[in-house]
Design a protein around this motif. Structure first.
Motif, PDB file in Angstrom:
ATOM      1  N   UNK A  57       0.663  -1.211  -0.077  1.00  0.00           N
ATOM      2  CA  UNK A  57      -0.118   0.053   0.088  1.00  0.00           C
ATOM      3  C   UNK A  57       0.916   1.238  -0.212  1.00  0.00           C
ATOM      4  N   UNK A  58       0.731   1.940  -1.131  1.00  0.00           N
ATOM      5  CA  UNK A  58       1.596   3.356  -1.174  1.00  0.00           C
ATOM      6  C   UNK A  58       0.943   4.492  -0.729  1.00  0.00           C
ATOM      7  N   UNK A  59       1.622   5.254   0.248  1.00  0.00           N
ATOM      8  CA  UNK A  59       1.117   6.332   0.532  1.00  0.00           C
ATOM      9  C   UNK A  59       2.067   7.425   0.364  1.00  0.00           C
ATOM     10  N   UNK A  60       1.878   8.904   0.689  1.00  0.00           N
ATOM     11  CA  UNK A  60       2.931   9.948   0.398  1.00  0.00           C
ATOM     12  C   UNK A  60       3.606   9.860   1.790  1.00  0.00           C
ATOM     13  N   UNK A  61       4.882  10.057   1.916  1.00  0.00           N
ATOM     14  CA  UNK A  61       5.915   9.901   2.949  1.00  0.00           C
ATOM     15  C   UNK A  61       5.261  10.902   4.053  1.00  0.00           C
ATOM     16  N   UNK A  62       4.548  11.954   3.488  1.00  0.00           N
ATOM     17  CA  UNK A  62       4.081  13.005   4.655  1.00  0.00           C
ATOM     18  C   UNK A  62       2.836  12.214   5.455  1.00  0.00           C
ATOM     19  N   UNK A  63       2.292  11.232   4.947  1.00  0.00           N
ATOM     20  CA  UNK A  63       1.456  10.554   5.907  1.00  0.00           C
ATOM     21  C   UNK A  63       2.057   9.140   6.787  1.00  0.00           C
ATOM     22  N   UNK A  64       3.175   8.971   6.125  1.00  0.00           N
ATOM     23  CA  UNK A  64       4.029   7.483   6.544  1.00  0.00           C
ATOM     24  C   UNK A  64       3.784   7.406   8.128  1.00  0.00           C
ATOM     25  N   UNK A  65       4.463   8.342   8.779  1.00  0.00           N
ATOM     26  CA  UNK A  65       4.769   8.220  10.056  1.00  0.00           C
ATOM     27  C   UNK A  65       3.480   7.970  10.916  1.00  0.00           C
ATOM     28  N   UNK A  66       2.426   8.876  10.668  1.00  0.00           N
ATOM     29  CA  UNK A  66       1.141   8.800  11.476  1.00  0.00           C
ATOM     30  C   UNK A  66       0.606   7.489  11.257  1.00  0.00           C
ATOM     31  N   UNK A  67       0.401   6.924   9.596  1.00  0.00           N
ATOM     32  CA  UNK A  67      -0.128   5.781   9.253  1.00  0.00           C
ATOM     33  C   UNK A  67       0.516   4.761  10.134  1.00  0.00           C
ATOM     34  N   UNK A  68       1.881   4.525  10.169  1.00  0.00           N
ATOM     35  CA  UNK A  68       2.531   3.405  10.984  1.00  0.00           C
ATOM     36  C   UNK A  68       2.375   3.585  12.538  1.00  0.00           C
ATOM     37  N   UNK A  69       2.125   4.768  13.147  1.00  0.00           N
ATOM     38  CA  UNK A  69       1.634   4.669  14.370  1.00  0.00           C
ATOM     39  C   UNK A  69       0.328   4.109  14.591  1.00  0.00           C
ATOM     40  N   UNK A  70      -0.718   4.631  13.963  1.00  0.00           N
ATOM     41  CA  UNK A  70      -1.875   4.078  13.884  1.00  0.00           C
ATOM     42  C   UNK A  70      -1.778   2.540  13.743  1.00  0.00           C
ATOM     43  N   UNK A  71      -1.132   2.111  12.785  1.00  0.00           N
ATOM     44  CA  UNK A  71      -1.177   0.510  12.526  1.00  0.00           C
ATOM     45  C   UNK A  71      -0.388  -0.161  13.674  1.00  0.00           C
ATOM     46  N   UNK A  72       0.627   0.491  14.167  1.00  0.00           N
ATOM     47  CA  UNK A  72       1.415  -0.127  15.511  1.00  0.00           C
ATOM     48  C   UNK A  72       0.447  -0.101  16.459  1.00  0.00           C
ATOM     49  N   UNK A  73      -0.598   0.823  16.707  1.00  0.00           N
ATOM     50  CA  UNK A  73      -1.419   0.918  17.910  1.00  0.00           C
ATOM     51  C   UNK A  73      -2.557  -0.256  17.657  1.00  0.00           C
ATOM     52  N   UNK A  74      -2.772  -0.655  16.487  1.00  0.00           N
ATOM     53  CA  UNK A  74      -3.736  -1.734  16.352  1.00  0.00           C
ATOM     54  C   UNK A  74      -3.145  -3.065  16.278  1.00  0.00           C
ATOM     55  N   UNK A  75      -1.984  -3.311  16.099  1.00  0.00           N
ATOM     56  CA  UNK A  75      -1.362  -4.751  16.213  1.00  0.00           C
ATOM     57  C   UNK A  75       0.090  -4.544  15.416  1.00  0.00           C
ATOM     58  N   UNK A  76       0.230  -5.402  14.732  1.00  0.00           N
ATOM     59  CA  UNK A  76       1.499  -5.833  14.236  1.00  0.00           C
ATOM     60  C   UNK A  76       1.834  -4.805  13.090  1.00  0.00           C
ATOM     61  N   UNK A  77       3.190  -4.444  13.098  1.00  0.00           N
ATOM     62  CA  UNK A  77       3.400  -3.330  12.034  1.00  0.00           C
ATOM     63  C   UNK A  77       4.500  -4.162  11.169  1.00  0.00           C
ATOM     64  N   UNK A  78       4.182  -4.096   9.760  1.00  0.00           N
ATOM     65  CA  UNK A  78       5.002  -4.692   8.871  1.00  0.00           C
ATOM     66  C   UNK A  78       6.080  -4.115   8.482  1.00  0.00           C
ATOM     67  N   UNK A  79       6.889  -4.787   7.364  1.00  0.00           N
ATOM     68  CA  UNK A  79       7.987  -4.050   6.838  1.00  0.00           C
ATOM     69  C   UNK A  79       7.428  -2.447   6.088  1.00  0.00           C
ATOM     70  N   UNK A  80       8.152  -1.672   6.042  1.00  0.00           N
ATOM     71  CA  UNK A  80       7.738  -0.342   5.253  1.00  0.00           C
ATOM     72  C   UNK A  80       8.949   0.045   4.531  1.00  0.00           C
TER      73      UNK A  80
END
Length: 116
Positions: free
Chosen positions: A22-45
């Motif tokens: 799933x491709x997102x602009x880097x400006x969203x990346x940190x927040x998306x990874x934070x939300x994903x980590x809060x919900x469960x496993x964070x995969x490779x980015x």
């Protein structure tokens, strides 16, 4: 069997049929990874430079039929098997452990877009 690999000779991320990116602009990346980590496993980015820096979140596909989904602007889904251009890429989160479901990545993106 590998679900993905970075092939430097092809300057590409190579996905097999058991992985999606799933491709997102880097400006969203940190927040998306934070939300994903809060919900469960964070995969490779993977961060991929270019005219616009973008992040690729690796995930496992949804089982069964995929419900209709229209991604927000600037978000792109890559199903395997496929080669994704990835020249001069670097790991933001290196591969380790299980891939999150693509539905969790979609949910994290929706949360960021709703409150961002």
């Amino acid at each position: 069997m590998e679900r993905w690999r970075v092939d430097e000779s092809l300057d590409a991320l190579v996905l097999d049929e058991t992985a999606v990116a799933v491709e997102v602009p880097a400006s969203w990346g940190a927040e998306v990874s934070h939300q994903l980590r809060s919900a469960g496993p964070l995969g490779p980015i993977l961060a991929i430079p270019g005219p616009r820096l973008r992040w690729l979140f690796l995930a496992r596909p949804d089982p069964g039929p995929v419900p209709p989904h229209v991604p927000p602007p600037h978000v792109r889904y890559w199903d395997g098997p496929r080669r994704i251009p990835a020249a001069e890429s670097r790991w933001v989160v290196p591969p380790a452990g299980a891939l999150p479901p693509v539905g969790a990545v979609r949910c994290a993106i929706r949360t960021v877009r709703r409150f961002g």
